[in-house]
Design a protein around this motif. Structure first.
Motif, PDB file in Angstrom:
ATOM      1  N   ALA A  41      64.877  38.510  16.936  1.00 56.15           N
ATOM      2  CA  ALA A  41      63.944  38.361  18.051  1.00 56.15           C
ATOM      3  C   ALA A  41      62.556  37.954  17.576  1.00 56.15           C
ATOM      4  N   LYS A  42      62.198  38.446  16.370  1.00 64.40           N
ATOM      5  CA  LYS A  42      60.833  38.265  15.865  1.00 64.40           C
ATOM      6  C   LYS A  42      59.841  38.711  16.940  1.00 64.40           C
ATOM      7  N   ASN A  43      58.987  37.848  17.473  1.00 66.02           N
ATOM      8  CA  ASN A  43      58.008  38.301  18.475  1.00 66.02           C
ATOM      9  C   ASN A  43      58.354  37.810  19.879  1.00 66.02           C
ATOM     10  N   THR A  44      59.627  37.455  20.110  1.00 64.31           N
ATOM     11  CA  THR A  44      60.019  36.943  21.431  1.00 64.31           C
ATOM     12  C   THR A  44      59.733  37.958  22.527  1.00 64.31           C
ATOM     13  N   CYS A  45      60.126  39.213  22.303  1.00 64.28           N
ATOM     14  CA  CYS A  45      59.902  40.252  23.316  1.00 64.28           C
ATOM     15  C   CYS A  45      58.462  40.760  23.267  1.00 64.28           C
ATOM     16  N   THR A  46      58.022  41.149  22.076  1.00 65.87           N
ATOM     17  CA  THR A  46      56.686  41.727  21.951  1.00 65.87           C
ATOM     18  C   THR A  46      55.598  40.738  22.345  1.00 65.87           C
TER      19      THR A  46
ATOM     20  N   ALA B 244      55.783  38.742  24.694  1.00 63.98           N
ATOM     21  CA  ALA B 244      55.756  38.698  26.155  1.00 63.98           C
ATOM     22  C   ALA B 244      55.466  40.079  26.736  1.00 63.98           C
ATOM     23  N   ASN B 245      55.042  41.026  25.857  1.00 66.71           N
ATOM     24  CA  ASN B 245      54.722  42.388  26.309  1.00 66.71           C
ATOM     25  C   ASN B 245      55.961  43.115  26.810  1.00 66.71           C
ATOM     26  N   GLN B 246      57.110  42.822  26.232  1.00 67.67           N
ATOM     27  CA  GLN B 246      58.364  43.420  26.657  1.00 67.67           C
ATOM     28  C   GLN B 246      58.955  44.274  25.529  1.00 67.67           C
ATOM     29  N   ASP B 247      59.880  45.162  25.885  1.00 67.00           N
ATOM     30  CA  ASP B 247      60.528  46.027  24.909  1.00 67.00           C
ATOM     31  C   ASP B 247      61.776  45.342  24.364  1.00 67.00           C
ATOM     32  N   CYS B 248      61.965  45.449  23.051  1.00 65.05           N
ATOM     33  CA  CYS B 248      63.129  44.843  22.396  1.00 65.05           C
ATOM     34  C   CYS B 248      64.123  45.930  22.015  1.00 65.05           C
ATOM     35  N   ASP B 249      65.407  45.660  22.204  1.00 66.25           N
ATOM     36  CA  ASP B 249      66.452  46.615  21.831  1.00 66.25           C
ATOM     37  C   ASP B 249      67.651  45.863  21.266  1.00 66.25           C
ATOM     38  N   ASP B 250      68.096  46.307  20.097  1.00 65.59           N
ATOM     39  CA  ASP B 250      69.303  45.742  19.476  1.00 65.59           C
ATOM     40  C   ASP B 250      70.378  46.812  19.566  1.00 65.59           C
ATOM     41  N   PRO B 251      71.324  46.694  20.497  1.00 70.03           N
ATOM     42  CA  PRO B 251      72.308  47.760  20.725  1.00 70.03           C
ATOM     43  C   PRO B 251      73.320  47.952  19.607  1.00 70.03           C
ATOM     44  N   ASP B 252      73.545  46.930  18.776  1.00 66.29           N
ATOM     45  CA  ASP B 252      74.530  47.018  17.698  1.00 66.29           C
ATOM     46  C   ASP B 252      73.908  46.432  16.434  1.00 66.29           C
ATOM     47  N   HIS B 253      73.673  47.293  15.444  1.00 67.04           N
ATOM     48  CA  HIS B 253      73.012  46.858  14.206  1.00 67.04           C
ATOM     49  C   HIS B 253      73.971  46.254  13.187  1.00 67.04           C
ATOM     50  N   SER B 254      75.224  46.120  13.535  1.00 66.75           N
ATOM     51  CA  SER B 254      76.187  45.524  12.609  1.00 66.75           C
ATOM     52  C   SER B 254      75.774  44.080  12.314  1.00 66.75           C
ATOM     53  N   ALA B 255      75.848  43.714  11.032  1.00 65.48           N
ATOM     54  CA  ALA B 255      75.490  42.351  10.646  1.00 65.48           C
ATOM     55  C   ALA B 255      76.493  41.338  11.170  1.00 65.48           C
ATOM     56  N   ALA B 256      77.623  41.833  11.695  1.00 65.18           N
ATOM     57  CA  ALA B 256      78.644  40.939  12.248  1.00 65.18           C
ATOM     58  C   ALA B 256      78.404  40.669  13.732  1.00 65.18           C
ATOM     59  N   VAL B 257      77.497  41.445  14.334  1.00 66.45           N
ATOM     60  CA  VAL B 257      77.195  41.278  15.757  1.00 66.45           C
ATOM     61  C   VAL B 257      75.731  40.858  15.882  1.00 66.45           C
ATOM     62  N   LEU B 258      75.521  39.568  16.052  1.00 65.04           N
ATOM     63  CA  LEU B 258      74.167  39.034  16.083  1.00 65.04           C
ATOM     64  C   LEU B 258      73.863  38.401  17.442  1.00 65.04           C
ATOM     65  N   GLY B 259      72.595  38.259  17.729  1.00 65.34           N
ATOM     66  CA  GLY B 259      72.173  37.631  18.976  1.00 65.34           C
ATOM     67  C   GLY B 259      72.433  38.492  20.196  1.00 65.34           C
ATOM     68  N   ASP B 260      72.554  39.816  20.006  1.00 64.07           N
ATOM     69  CA  ASP B 260      72.838  40.710  21.129  1.00 64.07           C
ATOM     70  C   ASP B 260      71.601  41.505  21.556  1.00 64.07           C
ATOM     71  N   TRP B 261      70.466  41.253  20.929  1.00 60.14           N
ATOM     72  CA  TRP B 261      69.239  41.976  21.290  1.00 60.14           C
ATOM     73  C   TRP B 261      68.766  41.567  22.690  1.00 60.14           C
ATOM     74  N   THR B 262      68.073  42.486  23.324  1.00 58.67           N
ATOM     75  CA  THR B 262      67.594  42.242  24.681  1.00 58.67           C
ATOM     76  C   THR B 262      66.099  42.487  24.798  1.00 58.67           C
ATOM     77  N   CYS B 263      65.490  41.768  25.719  1.00 59.16           N
ATOM     78  CA  CYS B 263      64.093  42.003  26.091  1.00 59.16           C
ATOM     79  C   CYS B 263      64.111  42.667  27.472  1.00 59.16           C
ATOM     80  N   THR B 264      63.351  43.733  27.620  1.00 53.71           N
ATOM     81  CA  THR B 264      63.283  44.454  28.891  1.00 53.71           C
ATOM     82  C   THR B 264      61.837  44.519  29.358  1.00 53.71           C
ATOM     83  N   CYS B 265      61.639  44.180  30.617  1.00 54.25           N
ATOM     84  CA  CYS B 265      60.287  44.200  31.176  1.00 54.25           C
ATOM     85  C   CYS B 265      59.745  45.621  31.222  1.00 54.25           C
ATOM     86  N   PRO B 266      58.450  45.787  30.999  1.00 55.25           N
ATOM     87  CA  PRO B 266      57.855  47.129  31.041  1.00 55.25           C
ATOM     88  C   PRO B 266      57.637  47.578  32.473  1.00 55.25           C
TER      89      PRO B 266
END
Length: 254
Positions: A91-96, A98-120
């Motif tokens: 994500a780098k600063n994609t969420c932050t 935009a003043n949004q919260d970032c969450d990566d639900p699965d930290h497995s290196a085999a599961v990528l691109g699953d992070w989400t941005c959530t509005c505050p």
């Protein structure tokens, strides 16, 4: 024999083995050449002494992290935290940014691109503002939101005085555009405030207006006049007789 003898004549031999460099065999059951590399990991034997076996480690390749001894490592990566340029999915600063919260639900290196941005808050409630691998489109209905965090919301400014609230644009970037509209038969609209409701009881013909003249004056050739159009001032209309006759009555024919 996988072991290398180090020493000289008249000296006690010192046997060494690099367990990462030698393939596993009956002679070296602890050796691990290719074990880490098969998973894209780096093998390291910190102590080559023949008495220090099974101490080799597998280390995950950047940008993932993970180390294990005498076995392949479980590689993990928090795509919200990692800023390494090697992580093209992070994500780098994609969420932050935009003043949004970032969450990566699965930290497995085999599961990528699953992070989400959530509005505050208050953009999140009651509206939805979540996106996967991208900044979210934050929305907010300023008429419906009751959170104290929403300083731009109506907080009952319309409904508390019997008016209808409408937010024409739910974008979190478009605030204080909500309007209050007076209930029929009165008329009046205001932006970000309660409206001033008015009604001309002589002109209004809606059946909703039980106080209106409904032709009581004009049907008998008299003139109708409503001196105060405030919706709070009703039944003050008058009928006035046409000249040369004289006569006037309030809320009825003269």
């Amino acid at each position: 024999d996988p072991f290398t003898t180090v020493g000289g004549v008249g000296m006690k031999a010192h046997c060494e083995v690099d367990e990462c460099a030698v393939e596993k065999s009956a002679n070296c059951t602890s050796c691990a050449k290719g074990v880490c590399e098969a998973e894209g990991q780096e093998c390291h034997d910190p102590d080559h002494w023949a008495t220090a076996l099974d101490d080799w480690t597998c280390t995950c390749a950047l940008p993932s992290v993970g180390v294990a001894t005498a076995q392949t490592a479980v590689c993990t990566i928090d795509e919200c935290i990692v800023t390494n340029v090697l992580c093209t999915t992070c994500a780098k600063n994609t969420c932050t940014g935009a003043n949004q919260d970032c969450d990566d639900p699965d930290h497995s290196a085999a599961v990528l691109g699953d992070w989400t941005c959530t509005c505050p808050p208050p953009s999140v409630l009651p509206s939805v503002g979540v996106a996967t691998a991208a900044a979210a489109t934050c929305t907010i209905d300023e008429c419906a939101e009751t959170s104290a965090n929403c300083t731009s919301c109506s907080h009952g400014a319309c409904t508390d005085v019997g008016q209808a609230c409408h937010d024409p644009d739910h974008s979190a970037a478009k605030l204080r555009d909500w309007t209050c509209t007076c209930p029929l038969p009165s008329v009046g609209v205001a932006t970000a405030a309660a409206a001033t409701c008015t009604i001309d009881e002589c002109a209004e013909t809606s059946a909703n207006c039980t106080s209106c003249s409904h032709g009581a004056c004009t049907d008998v050739g008299q003139a109708c006049h409503d001196p105060d159009h405030s919706a709070a001032k009703l039944r003050d209309w008058t009928c006035t007789c046409p000249q040369p006759s004289v006569g006037e009555a309030t809320a009825q024919a003269a």
